[in-house]
Motif scaffolding. Structure first.
Motif, PDB file in Angstrom:
ATOM      1  N   GLY A  50       0.808  -1.212   0.000  1.00 22.20           N
ATOM      2  CA  GLY A  50       0.000   0.000   0.000  1.00 22.20           C
ATOM      3  C   GLY A  50       0.844   1.265   0.000  1.00 22.20           C
ATOM      4  N   GLN A  51       0.177   2.384  -0.035  1.00 18.92           N
ATOM      5  CA  GLN A  51       0.845   3.689  -0.118  1.00 18.92           C
ATOM      6  C   GLN A  51       1.070   4.337   1.250  1.00 18.92           C
ATOM      7  N   SER A  52       0.580   3.702   2.314  1.00 26.56           N
ATOM      8  CA  SER A  52       0.705   4.282   3.661  1.00 26.56           C
ATOM      9  C   SER A  52       1.288   3.259   4.625  1.00 26.56           C
ATOM     10  N   GLN A  53       2.446   2.737   4.258  1.00 26.54           N
ATOM     11  CA  GLN A  53       3.051   1.660   5.023  1.00 26.54           C
ATOM     12  C   GLN A  53       3.999   2.174   6.116  1.00 26.54           C
ATOM     13  N   SER A  54       4.216   1.317   7.105  1.00 31.18           N
ATOM     14  CA  SER A  54       5.117   1.594   8.229  1.00 31.18           C
ATOM     15  C   SER A  54       6.106   0.440   8.359  1.00 31.18           C
ATOM     16  N   PRO A  55       7.286   0.734   8.946  1.00 31.23           N
ATOM     17  CA  PRO A  55       7.755   1.983   9.545  1.00 31.23           C
ATOM     18  C   PRO A  55       8.261   2.962   8.486  1.00 31.23           C
ATOM     19  N   ILE A  56       8.645   4.153   8.939  1.00 33.58           N
ATOM     20  CA  ILE A  56       9.206   5.156   8.042  1.00 33.58           C
ATOM     21  C   ILE A  56      10.446   5.777   8.671  1.00 33.58           C
ATOM     22  N   ASN A  57      11.221   6.470   7.852  1.00 31.38           N
ATOM     23  CA  ASN A  57      12.295   7.314   8.357  1.00 31.38           C
ATOM     24  C   ASN A  57      11.708   8.707   8.582  1.00 31.38           C
ATOM     25  N   ILE A  58      11.789   9.191   9.807  1.00 33.97           N
ATOM     26  CA  ILE A  58      11.253  10.514  10.142  1.00 33.97           C
ATOM     27  C   ILE A  58      12.352  11.551   9.918  1.00 33.97           C
ATOM     28  N   PRO A 272       8.438   3.795   1.932  1.00 36.32           N
ATOM     29  CA  PRO A 272       8.303   5.136   1.340  1.00 36.32           C
ATOM     30  C   PRO A 272       7.212   5.948   2.037  1.00 36.32           C
ATOM     31  N   LEU A 273       7.480   7.222   2.232  1.00 32.47           N
ATOM     32  CA  LEU A 273       6.486   8.103   2.842  1.00 32.47           C
ATOM     33  C   LEU A 273       5.381   8.437   1.848  1.00 32.47           C
ATOM     34  N   ASN A 274       5.731   8.471   0.561  1.00 29.19           N
ATOM     35  CA  ASN A 274       4.787   8.853  -0.494  1.00 29.19           C
ATOM     36  C   ASN A 274       4.202  10.236  -0.206  1.00 29.19           C
ATOM     37  N   SER A 275       2.915  10.399  -0.298  1.00 30.96           N
ATOM     38  CA  SER A 275       2.334  11.740  -0.165  1.00 30.96           C
ATOM     39  C   SER A 275       1.979  12.110   1.278  1.00 30.96           C
ATOM     40  N   ARG A 276       2.304  11.246   2.204  1.00 33.14           N
ATOM     41  CA  ARG A 276       1.935  11.513   3.600  1.00 33.14           C
ATOM     42  C   ARG A 276       2.780  12.628   4.216  1.00 33.14           C
ATOM     43  N   LYS A 277       2.242  13.218   5.270  1.00 29.45           N
ATOM     44  CA  LYS A 277       2.978  14.205   6.048  1.00 29.45           C
ATOM     45  C   LYS A 277       3.220  13.663   7.453  1.00 29.45           C
ATOM     46  N   VAL A 278       4.337  14.051   8.027  1.00 29.68           N
ATOM     47  CA  VAL A 278       4.650  13.704   9.406  1.00 29.68           C
ATOM     48  C   VAL A 278       4.583  14.999  10.214  1.00 29.68           C
ATOM     49  N   TYR A 279       3.825  14.953  11.288  1.00 28.79           N
ATOM     50  CA  TYR A 279       3.645  16.140  12.119  1.00 28.79           C
ATOM     51  C   TYR A 279       4.423  15.979  13.428  1.00 28.79           C
ATOM     52  N   ARG A 280       4.816  17.094  14.004  1.00 25.22           N
ATOM     53  CA  ARG A 280       5.461  17.065  15.323  1.00 25.22           C
ATOM     54  C   ARG A 280       4.592  17.854  16.288  1.00 25.22           C
ATOM     55  N   SER A 281       4.601  17.445  17.528  1.00 25.28           N
ATOM     56  CA  SER A 281       3.753  18.078  18.528  1.00 25.28           C
ATOM     57  C   SER A 281       4.182  19.508  18.767  1.00 25.28           C
ATOM     58  N   GLY A 282       3.208  20.317  19.178  1.00 25.75           N
ATOM     59  CA  GLY A 282       3.495  21.720  19.435  1.00 25.75           C
ATOM     60  C   GLY A 282       3.729  22.025  20.895  1.00 25.75           C
ATOM     61  N   CYS A 283       3.920  20.960  21.697  1.00 34.46           N
ATOM     62  CA  CYS A 283       4.026  21.159  23.142  1.00 34.46           C
ATOM     63  C   CYS A 283       5.244  21.977  23.524  1.00 34.46           C
ATOM     64  N   ASP A 284       6.346  21.820  22.757  1.00 36.15           N
ATOM     65  CA  ASP A 284       7.538  22.589  23.093  1.00 36.15           C
ATOM     66  C   ASP A 284       7.281  24.077  22.906  1.00 36.15           C
ATOM     67  N   VAL A 285       6.457  24.409  21.894  1.00 35.44           N
ATOM     68  CA  VAL A 285       6.102  25.813  21.663  1.00 35.44           C
ATOM     69  C   VAL A 285       5.247  26.328  22.816  1.00 35.44           C
ATOM     70  N   VAL A 286       4.297  25.498  23.262  1.00 39.06           N
ATOM     71  CA  VAL A 286       3.439  25.886  24.380  1.00 39.06           C
ATOM     72  C   VAL A 286       4.275  26.115  25.626  1.00 39.06           C
ATOM     73  N   LEU A 287       5.200  25.175  25.905  1.00 35.56           N
ATOM     74  CA  LEU A 287       6.057  25.300  27.075  1.00 35.56           C
ATOM     75  C   LEU A 287       6.930  26.532  26.983  1.00 35.56           C
ATOM     76  N   ALA A 288       7.425  26.821  25.763  1.00 34.81           N
ATOM     77  CA  ALA A 288       8.264  28.001  25.573  1.00 34.81           C
ATOM     78  C   ALA A 288       7.463  29.259  25.845  1.00 34.81           C
ATOM     79  N   SER A 289       6.203  29.279  25.422  1.00 32.19           N
ATOM     80  CA  SER A 289       5.338  30.433  25.642  1.00 32.19           C
ATOM     81  C   SER A 289       5.097  30.645  27.129  1.00 32.19           C
ATOM     82  N   ILE A 290       4.899  29.550  27.848  1.00 29.76           N
ATOM     83  CA  ILE A 290       4.692  29.638  29.291  1.00 29.76           C
ATOM     84  C   ILE A 290       5.934  30.184  29.971  1.00 29.76           C
TER      85      ILE A 290
END
Length: 307
Positions: A50-58, A272-290
């Motif tokens: 398939g086109q959405s297989q795991s694992p991937i290289n992040i 292959p990652l193909n057309s997928r996106k990998v997201y990262r959490s925004g918690c570090d930004v929240v903590l930085a804001s605090i």
């Protein structure tokens, strides 16, 4: 005639490969009779091509920040119970009977933990399934959850987001991780495939990093990493690693596959990652804001006192 003969020969060869039990590259040899990763896609009911297989290289610089990826809520992860640990011929697996839950972090509903298992190299060599910027860790833990409304893995696999897997990397440490001593001790009793052992009074929180360190993670849509490779997994791969010593890792390398060979390098290559996106959490930004807010308040108080 010759072309027809070779076509039949090839078809017979492929059928023999895909009818046999699946295996990893580390099990392949001239005499092995199992279906290696290159033939997994030919197995019945397989989604391994398939086109959405795991694992991937992040690739961290290509990940996209998502501020809605708030910390994962762990419910009843602190519960202590008797673990049954099993060498299933492909990995070490512990089924989770009491169903701790996860939620939050943009998960659409509650997911119930059903089992965890591991993937490793040999005696501390690279063995994780996911990699980060090309780096492969010595071992990786997968805690498998299904949506709360489902009762079985097979039922959950029919839902594109039916499973949620938490992935954790291990990193080599000088000292033993005492939380893992009961597990590595139990491994001595499950050398052979199919063997079971019990571990009393263990909790899921004891085998993962402290919860306050779990704010940074990667998220993507993927699949199971073993046949049938169902593309129904919401993956959460944490940055915070689990320390483990060489001597503890070596205990995993003493186990045996179903075929009797050393159980090592039980990981699937990155896909292959193909057309997928990998997201990262925004918690570090929240903590930085605090932190920035706290610093601003502190400066304001200091200025007012000095005035």
């Amino acid at each position: 005639m010759k072309a027809h003969f070779f076509s039949l020969l090839l078809a017979s060869f492929l059928k023999s490969r895909t009818d046999a039990a699946w295996c990893y590259n580390s099990q392949m040899s001239c005499t092995s009779n199992c279906t290696g990763p290159e033939f997994w896609s030919n197995m019945s009911n397989s989604e391994c091509n398939g086109q959405s297989q795991s694992p991937i290289n992040i690739v961290t610089r290509k990940t996209e920040l998502d501020k809605d990826l708030t910390p994962i809520h762990l419910t009843e992860y602190q519960g202590s119970y008797l673990w049954n640990i099993r060498n299933n011929g492909k990995s070490v697996q512990v089924n989770i009977p009491h169903g701790p839950l996860i939620s939050g972090g943009k998960l659409k509903t509650f997911y119930r933990a059903v089992q965890f298992h591991l993937h490793w190299g040999k005696d501390g060599s690279p063995g994780s399934e996911h990699t980060v910027d090309g780096e492969q860790y010595p071992m990786e833990l997968h805690i498998v959850h299904i949506k709360k409304q489902y009762t079985t893995l097979s039922e959950a696999q029919k839902d594109p987001t039916g499973l949620a897997v938490l992935g954790f990397f291990y990193e080599m440490s000088v000292n033993n991780n005492r939380n893992y001593d009961p597990i590595t001790s139990a491994l001595k009793n499950i050398i052979e495939a199919g063997a079971n052992a019990t571990i009393p009074n263990m909790t899921l929180t004891s085998i993962i990093p402290p919860q306050e360190t779990l704010t940074k993670y990667f998220r993507y849509q993927g699949s199971l990493t073993t046949p049938n490779c169902a593309e129904s997994v919401v993956w959460t791969v944490f940055e915070s690693t689990i320390p483990i010593s060489m001597s503890q890792l070596s205990e995993f390398s003493k186990l045996k596959f179903q075929d009797g060979n050393p159980l090592a390098y039980n990981y699937r290559s990155v896909q292959p990652l193909n057309s997928r996106k990998v997201y990262r959490s925004g918690c570090d930004v929240v903590l930085a804001s605090i932190t920035l807010l706290a610093a601003t308040v502190l400066v304001s108080i200091t200025l007012s006192q000095s005035g």
